[in-house]
Design an enzyme around this catalytic site. Structure first.
Site, PDB file in Angstrom:
ATOM      1  N   HIS A  74     -18.920  14.167  42.970  1.00  0.00           N
ATOM      2  CA  HIS A  74     -18.457  13.762  44.264  1.00  0.00           C
ATOM      3  C   HIS A  74     -18.982  12.365  44.807  1.00  0.00           C
ATOM      4  O   HIS A  74     -18.492  11.399  45.518  1.00  0.00           O
ATOM      5  CB  HIS A  74     -18.634  14.868  45.139  1.00  0.00           C
ATOM      6  N   CYS A  94      -5.028   7.905  35.093  1.00  0.00           N
ATOM      7  CA  CYS A  94      -5.829   7.698  36.510  1.00  0.00           C
ATOM      8  C   CYS A  94      -7.150   8.066  36.503  1.00  0.00           C
ATOM      9  O   CYS A  94      -7.793   8.073  37.449  1.00  0.00           O
ATOM     10  CB  CYS A  94      -5.017   8.309  37.627  1.00  0.00           C
TER      11      CYS A  94
END
Length: 804
Positions: free
Chosen positions: A427, A758
């Site tokens: 994160h 991606c």
């Protein structure tokens, strides 16, 4: 007999070529009044007292010599000397009487304006210097303006004060800085109908984004009352964006809104006081709503586009404009009260690449994985739990064990981020890339090694290993102009989720957005679990219900809050890259992540392994989340149908089986998002081995594939990518993972479908970017900080392949 000189020019007699006669402000008002009124742009009528009148006053009073005495040999850096001389200059001009013939002309014109607007007319008396609003220097705000002037005596007095304000301290200093001769400029005065925005709202707007220079939007700010507060920056205004290309295609939607505090507003003073205006505190009700409606915003955008087009056509080149607007609280009309060339952002040329280098050598106190390529300094602030987040100050270095989505507001304020745990897909790494903030993650013992409240330098400019140094080290930033950079055949797209950096990021050489993560907008702007917004009665904590109510109080319903916020966030990114494709991945929170959203714990399951649990496509039609997915779809439909951003492609994540794909696509069609209608394309993430094995079957239902190398690596190798003990085994470069990628590309091509990647791999590993080119991938989506380096590598690889 000497013919009387006419010192008055009505707006309908002026054009932009009359700057030497009436100054920039009046020349522009006249130009717009004459040329744009027929197009619906409203300009209050008025007249200019010419700059020649200013010279005439000083000629008649023999004032030039004493003015020279006051200003010659001025030392602008000596504040006391500047103030003394400026005051003397103003006294000289104020003491010079208005000649009788000039007075008569001013009062006759004022009478004519009263005949047009009524006896109760009040006027604005505004300065207009003959050198203002030049392309490279704005003289805005250097001289004085007098508002709400009524009656002949008050008008003449205001004119004298206005002429004298040519020599305010700030105006003198500004002219010295800009290299203008005080005696070669003159002041014209504009006298125009006073727009009664004291009873409504006013503000400033630009025909580009002022932070980035992005030219495809109109940026509007506004607050209650007269416009001086917004112009001076003494109030936090509402903000609005409108996307110009889709507006001109006939779509009428506000792209984005931000509610400002608007704590004060300027209104007219009682006639018994000397000051014509004063500020009062706004009511709570006023602060909690926007000062103008969406309809007003769109009208202003229409004005801005027409004004910019007009001036651009006259100049023969793009001419971004800076405009002031006011809404009359009596007649309800929106007026433009000033327009001038934008003189800051539009002077920037090209997009510059920043490269950071340390100028000193030192031993790092701790190392980890580097994220980004920047260097930053600041005071280390160790945050051990969410309760301490409120103590964090802007510009500090955030040091923590790890971060979660609810830490993101603080992460935005940090100069750098350092964590004990985490790899390149954690994160902290993902968000720091979005924000352009350097981060060093996976340091193991950052919170115990770094001393709290001490200065540190965080460097991500030394390769894969990020380093934290004690103290503030000197570093250098080199910029490179990207203009004319060659483009490869392989499409280079971007990973981006933060709307706040979208306009700036769009200047990087790119072919669109390959991955727009919806989760960032949900955590940063929405903050609440969608099911908690739909069913607040199921939230069993009174405090959480109260927070939900507070969050959504400005919207017609909690559901509208979610749809509006998500549409604005995703729409901003769609607009930033329009008309290039922007691939938006529908939500892919895991249950443990959803549970951290406001109200989320009442709607989520407790899973042993959420990484391969109830996530992605499996949620969308399930009774536990189908209503929440419907809100996501409503937002995407608004973006495409109402905003006109048909470049937005939707993508389904973690779709395990073809049966699941059919079910989700059928539900989306019921919700108004039918594949093929209005050009809608729907992609699927290729991140589960079954997506590769069954790619021919999946191809029957989707328009393209986006390989998610993070999850595909995890599921191919059987490695939990969040497991610290197995970190060494997580490697996208493994031969088995590369073979899965090769098969996915080949299968996509076999079925005539787009295939991109991606994941993190090409951003981190140059050899992976080379491999992707060699297997013939259509596009790779990169983090913004690696675009230039990887683009160069792709170009070199394509050249080599062409030679073989």
């Amino acid at each position: 007999m000497t013919q009387q000189v006419n010192y008055i020019r009505w707006f309908n007699e002026l054009t932009i070529d009359d700057v030497p006669l009436v100054g920039g402000k009046n020349a522009s008002l006249g130009e717009m009044y004459r040329e744009l009124g027929a197009q619906g742009v409203q300009i209050p009528n008025g007249f200019a007292i010419t700059a020649e009148a200013y010279r005439y006053i000083l000629d008649k009073a023999n004032g030039w010599e004493v003015l020279h005495e006051a200003l010659d040999n001025l030392n602008p850096e000596d504040v006391n000397d500047l103030a003394k001389r400026a005051r003397k200059a103003r006294e000289i001009i104020y003491a010079a009487p208005l000649p009788d013939d000039l007075q008569q002309q001013i009062l006759a014109a004022y009478k004519q304006l009263q005949n047009e607007y009524g006896e109760e007319l009040s006027v604005a008396v505004r300065s207009s210097a003959t050198a203002e609003d030049l392309p490279t220097a704005s003289f805005a705000g250097q001289q004085d303006t007098y508002l709400n002037i009524r009656g002949e005596a008050a008008l003449l007095e205001s004119c004298k004060r206005c002429f004298a304000s040519l020599f305010t301290d700030r105006a003198i200093h500004y002219r010295v800085d800009q290299g203008f001769d005080h005696f070669k400029l003159a002041l014209s005065i504009g006298i125009m109908k006073m727009v009664r925005s004291d009873l409504s709202a006013s503000g400033v707007m630009f025909s580009l984004d002022t932070e980035s220079g992005f030219s495809d939007v109109v940026f509007i700010t506004g607050a209650y009352g007269l416009g001086e507060n917004v112009v001076q920056g003494s109030v936090d205004p509402d903000e609005f964006y409108v996307h110009k290309p889709t507006f001109e295609q006939g779509y009428r939607a506000v792209l984005r809104r931000t509610l400002g505090a608007k704590k004060i507003k300027m209104i007219y003073s009682d006639r018994s006081t000397r000051e014509s205006t004063h500020n009062i505190v706004t009511s709570s009700e006023e602060r909690n709503r926007f000062c103008i409606t969406d309809s007003d915003v769109l009208t202003l955008a229409d004005y801005a586009i027409k004004i910019e087009k007009h001036y651009s056509a006259k100049a023969g080149k793009a001419k971004p404009m800076d405009m002031e607007w006011a809404k009359d609280g009596i007649d309800g009309t929106l007026y433009i009260v000033q327009a001038r060339p934008e003189t800051v952002v539009s002077q920037l040329r090209g997009m510059m690449l920043e490269q950071y280098t340390l100028n000193e050598t030192a031993e790092p106190i701790i190392t980890g994985h580097s994220v980004g390529s920047k260097i930053a300094t600041g005071t280390a602030r160790i945050i051990e739990n969410p309760q301490q987040l409120s103590s964090f100050k802007a510009g500090e270095v955030l040091v923590a064990d790890m971060t979660t989505p609810d830490w993101e507001p603080v992460m935005k304020m940090a100069s750098a981020i350092v964590t004990n745990r985490g790899g390149r897909t954690c994160h902290a790494a993902i968000i720091s890339r979005e924000l352009g903030v350097p981060a060093v993650v996976g340091c193991e013992n950052a919170t115990t090694t770094i001393q709290n409240n001490t200065p540190v330098t965080v460097s991500c400019a030394e390769g894969d290993v990020g380093k934290v140094y004690a103290g503030i080290l000197n570093f250098n930033v080199q910029t490179t102009d990207l203009a004319g950079m060659k483009r490869p055949k392989t499409h280079i797209m971007l990973n981006i989720a933060n709307p706040e950096v979208a306009f700036k990021t769009s200047f990087l050489p790119n072919d669109g957005v390959g991955l727009m993560r919806m989760e960032f907008i949900i955590t940063e702007y929405i903050k609440a679990h969608p099911m908690a917004l739909i069913h607040p009665e199921r939230v069993q904590d009174a405090n959480e219900r109260e927070q939900l109510a507070k969050l959504t109080r400005h919207y017609d319903s909690p559901q509208e809050f979610f749809i509006s916020k998500l549409a604005e966030g995703v729409g901003t990114i769609g607009a930033a890259f329009y008309p290039k494709p922007v691939v938006v991945r529908m939500s892919d929170f895991k249950t443990n992540e959803y549970a951290t959203l406001l109200g989320g714990r009442w709607f989520e399951f407790d899973e042993e392994n959420p990484m391969i649990g109830f996530r992605g496509a499996s949620r969308y039609t399930h009774p536990a989340y189908a209503e929440g997915f419907a809100l996501e779809c409503a937002a995407m439909k608004r973006i495409r149908d109402d905003m006109g951003l048909t470049n937005v492609i939707l993508m389904i994540p973690f779709c395990r089986r073809v049966q699941e794909a059919k079910k989700v696509l059928g539900y989306m069609a019921q919700l108004g998002l039918k594949r093929g209608e209005n050009g809608l394309q729907i992609y699927v993430m290729c991140e589960i081995p079954n997506n590769v094995i069954s790619i021919d079957a999946f191809s029957q239902h989707f328009d393209g594939f986006s390989i998610g190398s993070n999850d595909l690596t995890q599921l191919t190798l059987g490695v939990d990518r969040d497991s610290a003990i197995l970190a060494e085994d997580f490697d996208e470069r493994d031969d088995g993972v590369k073979e899965m990628i090769r098969l996915a590309v080949a299968g996509s091509k076999r079925n005539g479908k787009h295939c991109g990647l991606c994941g993190q791999a090409p951003s981190d590993y140059p050899e992976m970017a080379q491999f992707l080119v060699e297997v013939g991938i259509d596009s790779m989506s990169l983090n913004p900080d690696t675009v230039l380096k990887t683009t160069q590598l792709v170009l070199e690889t394509e050249d080599k392949l062409a030679q073989n």
